[in-house]
Design an enzyme around this catalytic site. Structure first.
Site, PDB file in Angstrom:
ATOM      1  N   LEU A  51      -1.070  -4.107  26.661  1.00 38.26           N
ATOM      2  CA  LEU A  51      -1.482  -2.850  26.036  1.00 38.26           C
ATOM      3  C   LEU A  51      -1.979  -3.149  24.632  1.00 38.26           C
ATOM      4  O   LEU A  51      -1.521  -4.099  23.985  1.00 38.26           O
ATOM      5  CB  LEU A  51      -0.308  -1.859  25.966  1.00 38.26           C
ATOM      6  CG  LEU A  51       0.261  -1.341  27.288  1.00 38.26           C
ATOM      7  CD1 LEU A  51       1.479  -0.454  27.028  1.00 38.26           C
ATOM      8  CD2 LEU A  51      -0.786  -0.580  28.091  1.00 38.26           C
ATOM      9  N   ASP A  52      -2.887  -2.304  24.143  1.00 40.33           N
ATOM     10  CA  ASP A  52      -3.369  -2.461  22.779  1.00 40.33           C
ATOM     11  C   ASP A  52      -2.219  -2.270  21.795  1.00 40.33           C
ATOM     12  O   ASP A  52      -1.208  -1.628  22.102  1.00 40.33           O
ATOM     13  CB  ASP A  52      -4.463  -1.437  22.482  1.00 40.33           C
ATOM     14  CG  ASP A  52      -5.708  -1.662  23.315  1.00 40.33           C
ATOM     15  OD1 ASP A  52      -5.945  -2.810  23.719  1.00 40.33           O
ATOM     16  OD2 ASP A  52      -6.432  -0.676  23.571  1.00 40.33           O
ATOM     17  N   ARG A  53      -2.394  -2.771  20.622  1.00 45.23           N
ATOM     18  CA  ARG A  53      -1.361  -2.732  19.578  1.00 45.23           C
ATOM     19  C   ARG A  53      -0.790  -1.331  19.376  1.00 45.23           C
ATOM     20  O   ARG A  53       0.430  -1.137  19.304  1.00 45.23           O
ATOM     21  CB  ARG A  53      -1.988  -3.233  18.274  1.00 45.23           C
ATOM     22  CG  ARG A  53      -1.090  -3.179  17.052  1.00 45.23           C
ATOM     23  CD  ARG A  53      -1.943  -3.352  15.803  1.00 45.23           C
ATOM     24  NE  ARG A  53      -2.853  -2.221  15.620  1.00 45.23           N
ATOM     25  CZ  ARG A  53      -4.086  -2.339  15.136  1.00 45.23           C
ATOM     26  NH1 ARG A  53      -4.565  -3.505  14.771  1.00 45.23           N
ATOM     27  NH2 ARG A  53      -4.849  -1.261  14.997  1.00 45.23           N
ATOM     28  N   ARG A  63     -10.361   4.303  25.782  1.00 47.73           N
ATOM     29  CA  ARG A  63     -10.788   4.638  24.429  1.00 47.73           C
ATOM     30  C   ARG A  63     -12.309   4.795  24.362  1.00 47.73           C
ATOM     31  O   ARG A  63     -12.836   5.727  23.729  1.00 47.73           O
ATOM     32  CB  ARG A  63     -10.312   3.568  23.458  1.00 47.73           C
ATOM     33  CG  ARG A  63      -8.788   3.445  23.397  1.00 47.73           C
ATOM     34  CD  ARG A  63      -8.331   2.173  22.727  1.00 47.73           C
ATOM     35  NE  ARG A  63      -8.753   2.109  21.327  1.00 47.73           N
ATOM     36  CZ  ARG A  63      -8.558   1.049  20.552  1.00 47.73           C
ATOM     37  NH1 ARG A  63      -7.973  -0.051  21.043  1.00 47.73           N
ATOM     38  NH2 ARG A  63      -8.966   1.064  19.298  1.00 47.73           N
TER      39      ARG A  63
END
Length: 344
Positions: free
Chosen positions: A132-134, A278
């Site tokens: 997962l992204d930060r 996103r």
């Protein structure tokens, strides 16, 4: 099928008539031998300058400082991250709830001993099956041996894992309840992930990569406090508008009240491209709150956003050892609880 026109944005298109410096230096005999017929597709694209143009905008100038600040904060938080929230565990894998603002890798050393076991050999085999992204919170799977890792990573790669995400977006309210959006995906000449037209899928990009396809299904759960939170369901084809990204779109209404609508959506990614949800949220006109890189607001309700409001809500897959179907749901983050409580 509906074709969604592309946002009215400046596109980057290299000058097609520019001569290749390398070719100009070759003697005449060598130049005759170097023809399009003898060149590969990537070489031909580089020589002619005919790369596809992205259809989503470049990163805003402000995003550089914001991203740097968030990265430094996340690095500090990741270094002190001590205990992962384990939602499920057996002898082969553990499912954890990743908080926003920490890097995925920090979950491995933070896995409790009960999940990692006291065997040093097992600890060395811990592996992230997904990432997962930060700033994205939610479900991640950690495998405990190489055999399970290989099977589960392949399941994610082959899109056999069903995933849902919740996103809080700020932008133009959608005119649809459910859509499936299909587009191209790739890195622009500046190294940024961007949306491309479906007709560009397979075409070469700077650096030797190619435009790949990506598709996401969305359902609207609430707009400006009106709506109803419901459980994820199996998407059929009834009532879903298919949007294929191909051509330029008309400009949006400039009404600030409309432009700043609060939208809660659930995303069902059908492919696993980097920053897919996103990018698609940005493209359809309502970027995720706090997602400065992709056009999201930096401040909301008088407060600066410390990250983007995206949450990995559920995972469903076949257990790599038992062969049984398993489904996992994560606790909702505070922003989702607050918003859902206000829906009418």
């Amino acid at each position: 099928m509906t074709r969604l026109p592309l946002a009215h944005l400046p596109l980057f298109s290299p000058h097609a008539g520019a001569a290749s410096p390398a070719r100009a230096l070759l003697p005449p005999a060598r130049r005759l031998a170097w023809t399009p017929a003898t060149m590969s597709a990537p070489d031909l694209a580089r020589a002619s300058g005919e790369y596809p143009s992205p259809v989503s905008p470049p990163y805003p100038a402000a995003s550089k400082d914001v991203e740097l600040r968030r990265a430094m904060t996340a690095s500090a938080c990741s270094a002190t991250f001590a205990s992962a929230d384990v939602l499920f565990e057996d002898e082969w894998l553990a499912v954890v709830n990743k908080p926003a603002g920490v890097y995925c890798e920090s979950l491995l050393p933070a896995l409790p001993c009960s999940a990692a076991s006291d065997d040093p050999a097992t600890k060395h085999n811990l592996h992230l099956a997904n990432r997962l992204d930060r700033d994205t919170s939610g479900l991640m799977v950690i495998t405990k041996c190489n055999k399970v890792a290989g099977k589960l990573v392949k399941a994610f790669t082959d899109h056999k894992v069903k995933k849902t995400y919740l996103a809080l977006c700020i932008g133009y309210p959608p005119t649809w309840d459910k859509i499936k959006i299909c587009s191209g995906h790739g890195r622009s000449k500046h190294g940024a992930w961007r949306v491309y037209a479906m007709s560009d899928v397979g075409r070469s990009l700077p650096g030797g990569s190619v435009v790949r396809d990506m598709s996401t299904r969305f359902e609207v759960l609430g707009v400006n406090g009106k709506g109803q939170f419901r459980e994820p369901y199996s998407f059929g084809t009834d009532g879903i508008e298919l949007i294929t990204v191909q051509e330029k779109a008309a400009d949006h209404n400039s009404n600030d009240d409309v432009q700043n609508s609060t939208i809660l959506v659930r995303a069902y990614p059908q492919s696993g491209r980097t920053h897919q949800i996103r990018l698609h949220c940005q493209y359809v006109g309502f970027p995720i709150r706090g997602d400065v890189k992709y056009g999201g607001v930096i401040e909301w309700n008088g407060e600066e956003c410390d990250g983007h409001a995206l949450h990995a809500e559920s995972l469903e897959f076949v257990h790599p050892i038992t062969g049984l179907p398993v489904t996992f749901r994560s606790p909702l983050p505070s922003w989702a609880k607050d918003l859902i409580s206000t829906l009418e």
